[in-house]
Scaffold this active site. Structure first.
Site, short mmCIF file in Angstrom:
data_model
loop_
_atom_site.label_atom_id
_atom_site.label_comp_id
_atom_site.label_asym_id
_atom_site.label_seq_id
_atom_site.Cartn_x
_atom_site.Cartn_y
_atom_site.Cartn_z
N GLY A 124 17.71 34.65 10.54
CA GLY A 124 17.36 35.77 9.73
C GLY A 124 18.04 37.17 10.21
O GLY A 124 18.38 37.32 11.18
N ARG B 130 21.35 29.44 8.65
CA ARG B 130 20.56 28.55 9.63
C ARG B 130 21.04 27.16 10.02
O ARG B 130 20.39 26.47 10.72
CB ARG B 130 19.01 28.84 9.04
CG ARG B 130 18.51 30.06 9.07
CD ARG B 130 16.86 30.05 8.97
NE ARG B 130 16.33 31.01 8.88
CZ ARG B 130 15.87 31.93 9.47
NH1 ARG B 130 16.04 31.60 11.03
NH2 ARG B 130 15.15 32.99 9.29
N ASP C 43 16.39 32.52 19.35
CA ASP C 43 16.11 31.53 20.48
C ASP C 43 16.76 30.16 19.90
O ASP C 43 17.55 29.69 20.75
CB ASP C 43 14.74 31.25 20.74
CG ASP C 43 13.92 30.74 19.27
OD1 ASP C 43 14.15 31.20 18.38
OD2 ASP C 43 12.68 30.41 19.56
N ASP C 44 16.65 29.68 18.63
CA ASP C 44 17.38 28.43 18.31
C ASP C 44 18.72 28.55 18.40
O ASP C 44 19.58 27.75 19.04
CB ASP C 44 16.89 28.16 16.98
CG ASP C 44 15.56 27.50 16.97
OD1 ASP C 44 15.19 27.12 17.96
OD2 ASP C 44 14.95 27.57 15.87
N LYS D 99 19.20 38.41 19.04
CA LYS D 99 18.93 38.87 17.86
C LYS D 99 17.54 38.42 17.47
O LYS D 99 17.35 37.24 17.55
CB LYS D 99 19.86 38.86 16.92
CG LYS D 99 19.69 39.04 15.54
CD LYS D 99 20.02 37.80 14.45
CE LYS D 99 18.59 36.82 14.63
NZ LYS D 99 18.70 35.81 13.68
N THR D 100 16.80 39.02 16.90
CA THR D 100 15.75 38.81 15.92
C THR D 100 14.65 40.14 15.93
O THR D 100 14.20 40.54 16.94
CB THR D 100 14.90 37.41 16.25
OG1 THR D 100 13.83 37.28 15.45
CG2 THR D 100 14.50 37.25 17.84
N ASP E 297 11.63 39.40 15.42
CA ASP E 297 10.39 39.02 15.70
C ASP E 297 10.26 39.31 17.12
O ASP E 297 8.97 39.23 17.59
CB ASP E 297 10.49 37.44 15.37
CG ASP E 297 10.48 36.84 14.21
OD1 ASP E 297 10.47 37.67 13.30
OD2 ASP E 297 10.51 35.72 14.04
N LYS F 95 -11.04 54.78 -0.62
CA LYS F 95 -11.77 53.83 -1.40
C LYS F 95 -11.18 52.32 -1.41
O LYS F 95 -11.56 51.58 -2.14
CB LYS F 95 -11.84 54.23 -3.10
CG LYS F 95 -10.39 54.36 -3.55
CD LYS F 95 -10.64 54.65 -5.20
CE LYS F 95 -8.96 55.10 -5.81
NZ LYS F 95 -9.18 55.45 -7.15
N TYR F 96 -10.26 52.09 -0.57
CA TYR F 96 -9.43 50.90 -0.54
C TYR F 96 -9.36 50.22 0.90
O TYR F 96 -9.20 51.24 1.87
CB TYR F 96 -8.06 50.77 -1.11
CG TYR F 96 -7.93 51.20 -2.41
CD1 TYR F 96 -8.70 50.27 -3.40
CD2 TYR F 96 -7.14 52.15 -3.06
CE1 TYR F 96 -8.49 50.69 -4.86
CE2 TYR F 96 -7.12 52.38 -4.35
CZ TYR F 96 -7.62 51.63 -5.12
OH TYR F 96 -7.50 52.07 -6.61
N TYR G 204 10.79 41.55 4.61
CA TYR G 204 12.43 41.44 4.06
C TYR G 204 12.81 42.88 4.26
O TYR G 204 13.85 43.19 4.50
CB TYR G 204 12.51 40.75 3.12
CG TYR G 204 12.31 39.34 2.92
CD1 TYR G 204 13.32 38.31 3.76
CD2 TYR G 204 11.12 38.78 2.57
CE1 TYR G 204 12.78 37.03 3.91
CE2 TYR G 204 11.08 37.50 2.77
CZ TYR G 204 11.74 36.57 3.34
OH TYR G 204 11.42 35.43 3.66
N GLU G 205 11.81 43.88 3.74
CA GLU G 205 12.29 45.29 3.60
C GLU G 205 12.70 45.89 4.88
O GLU G 205 13.36 47.06 4.99
CB GLU G 205 11.16 46.15 3.12
CG GLU G 205 9.94 45.86 3.21
CD GLU G 205 9.17 44.90 2.50
OE1 GLU G 205 9.07 43.71 3.25
OE2 GLU G 205 8.63 44.88 1.69
#
Ligand code: FBP
Length: 554
Positions: A82, A146, A176-177, A203-204, A206, A243-244, A427-428
């Site tokens: 990713g 990937r 990791d992978d 990299k990641t 996550d 209100k939300y 994704y953003e």
């Protein structure tokens, strides 16, 4: 003709900061060897699988005479997995170090991930090409993919491609992978005297590729800042409109580092941490009650609004949901899937499901909103598994909370209004312009990767540490990838893999969150981080994450 935004033009001119020890010029960088390493677990098994690359020493670079042997270098680079902000700068740092050492050195980019190496789909970089990507987000410089590099046949083809181009080293930029693959490839090349080194870069977004050496993976800083900016804006909107209730799912396949960092940055009313859900064996109903308590108490105090952060992979950590998913996988295994798909109506399908699931799993299934029930049966990956990341858990939890509140209303313990809104931020954040931290860190990782190549290291991860301090004080070096590995069960087999770093429940970031969340749940303590700043005072522009600062005891 390409149109450049003013920021993109300005970022081309940004000069990333290197660690002090790499600023002396290529001829004044020497190696200091540290201690021999051991894998994080299963030492004997990992040692047997990696006889040529196991147990190597950690190293750091420092000022001194460069003693590496001069040789022409042809380096191949691959972006894998990713996207994460800063990937382009790893390539730029690698390119600059390689050219500063010898202008005849060559950098080859393999396109669209590891598949590019096998298919020999490549581009040769030059200044003009590289300059277009300096300090920009994305992986579009060569694309990513990937494809796993794991079979003997793939390694043989990779060897041929390397020989064809006279490649001396491959740099794999991945999670990791991908770095597990880098370790396996490094071992293969060493065992077969191919004469090609392999270096990985962490990299990641996550944030789950880390240990005591690798303080963070790149991209985590920018991605979490991007999400935190928007979550902060939503909080301000919530506190203005009153209100939300906003349910915000954030990326991060399994670990909850992204959710936790966003919570530390924005102080929402609720943030679920998947690792805690698993440790406490929380059921969906308990999680819903936990959120409903905050909604209820705030409503009692006149606040019918709030913000809840939901980590992407949380449902996989709910034990009863995990069991439900594995039963569904069984239910649809092989030809049974076709029989299920041939049933015409949802009512018929529901009857089929009811017959196939255990009583316990059926109880869990029955409380799910119909949309989520259907997602569990429609969205399956190529291995036949439910893709949990596609489950709209933000909608799932808001629906469960709504039911809880209805029950409380009946019982007369709640009398508020509950209007949920849903968001997914993923994704953003992955291709944003890298923050100054990621721009500097990534450039340093790439530059440093070339130093490891020059000094002949193989199967190492480019390591830059002391990251909570200014770049001048960063420490550059390398760590054998096997140090992060253990044995895990994958697809029914024991495999050597890098151990994923999940959120530690006794770690300082979680402890800080735990100590404050009760107040955040009841009161309105939102903080508004605002947009990433690229120009201005260092205390605004160069600061990295709260996670790292807390881990470092700052
Ligand atoms: P990496 O582990 O390869 O860095 O990717 C992480 C990630 O961004 C996760 O957060 C997310 O679940 C996944 O990728 C999405 O994958 P895809 O890009 O294939 O949709």
């Amino acid at each position: 003709m390409k149109t450049l935004s003013p920021l993109q033009k300005a970022r081309y001119a940004y000069i990333p900061k290197l660690p002090g020890m790499l600023r002396h010029g290529i001829n004044e960088i020497c190696v200091k060897e540290g201690l021999a390493t051991e894998s994080v677990a299963d030492q004997e098994k990992i040692k047997a699988l990696f006889p040529n690359t196991y147990g190597k020493k950690e190293i750091t670079f420092e000022k001194g005479t460069n003693t590496s042997t001069a040789k022409k270098q042809v380096v191949g680079v691959i972006l894998s997995g990713g996207q994460a902000p800063g990937g382009h700068n790893v390539v730029c740092g690698l390119y600059d170090a390689l050219k500063a050492t010898d202008k005849d050195n060559t950098l080859i980019g393999f396109k669209n991930g590891p598949a590019g190496l096998i298919e020999d789909n490549h581009v040769v970089f030059d200044d003009e090409f590289i300059n277009e990507y300096r300090n920009t987000g994305g992986f579009d410089i060569i694309g990513s993919g990937r494809t796993k590099l794991e079979t003997e046949d793939q390694f043989k083809v990779a060897t041929e491609v390397c020989k064809k181009h006279g490649i001396t080293a491959i740099v794999i930029i991945g999670g990791d992978d991908s770095n597990t693959n880098a370790a396996v490839l490094a071992e293969y090349f060493a065992a077969n005297n191919v004469g090609v080194q392999v270096i990985g870069c962490p990299k990641t977004i996550d944030g789950d590729l880390k240990n005591e050496d690798i303080e963070c993976s790149f991209g985590f800083d920018t991605a979490t800042k991007t999400y935190s900016e928007v979550i902060g804006n939503i909080e301000r909107d919530a506190n203005s409109a009153k209100k939300y209730w906003h349910f915000v799912k954030v990326m991060g396949r399994s670990a909850s580092h992204v959710a936790l960092e966003c919570a530390l940055e924005t102080q929402p009313n609720i943030c679920l941490i998947s690792e805690e859900v698993e440790a406490k064996k929380m059921s969906l109903s308990q999680i819903a009650d936990y959120i409903a308590d905050s909604v209820n108490e705030r409503a009692n105090n006149g606040m019918n609004f709030g913000v809840a952060i939901i980590p992407e992979g949380v449902v996989e950590f709910v034990p009863e949901f995990k069991t439900l998913i594995s039963e569904i996988n069984e239910l649809l295994a092989g030809e049974k899937a076709e029989a299920f798909n041939n049933l015409g109506t949802w009512a018929e399908k529901y009857a089929f499901i009811e017959k196939g699931l255990t009583k316990e799993s059926m109880e869990v299934f029955a409380i799910l909103p119909q949309g989520i029930q259907q997602q569990l049966f429609l969205e399956r990956d190529p291995h036949g598994n439910v893709q949990v990341s596609l489950i709209e858990s933000e909608k799932l939890f808001s629906a469960l909370v709504k039911d809880k509140l209805a029950q409380r209303k009946k019982a007369g313990t709640y009398n508020g209004k509950f209007s949920p809104l849903h968001h997914f931020f993923g994704y953003e954040g992955r291709c944003a312009f890298p923050s100054n931290f990621d721009a500097d860190y990534c450039y340093s990782l790439g530059y440093n990767a070339f130093m490891l190549i020059q000094y002949g290291y193989n199967g190492y991860l480019s390591k830059v540490s002391n990251l909570s301090k200014p770049a001048e004080e960063w420490v550059a070096g390398g760590m054998p990838i096997t140090k992060m590995m253990n044995i895990e069960r994958r697809h029914g087999e024991d495999k050597p893999v890098i151990k994923k770093a999940l959120v530690e429940l006794d770690g300082k970031p979680f402890k800080f969150f735990e100590a404050n969340r009760e107040t955040w749940a009841k009161e309105t303590c939102y903080t508004y981080p605002g947009a990433i700043q690229y120009y201005g005072p260092a205390e605004v522009c160069d600061l990295t994450t709260k996670t790292l600062a807390l881990e470092k005891g700052e």
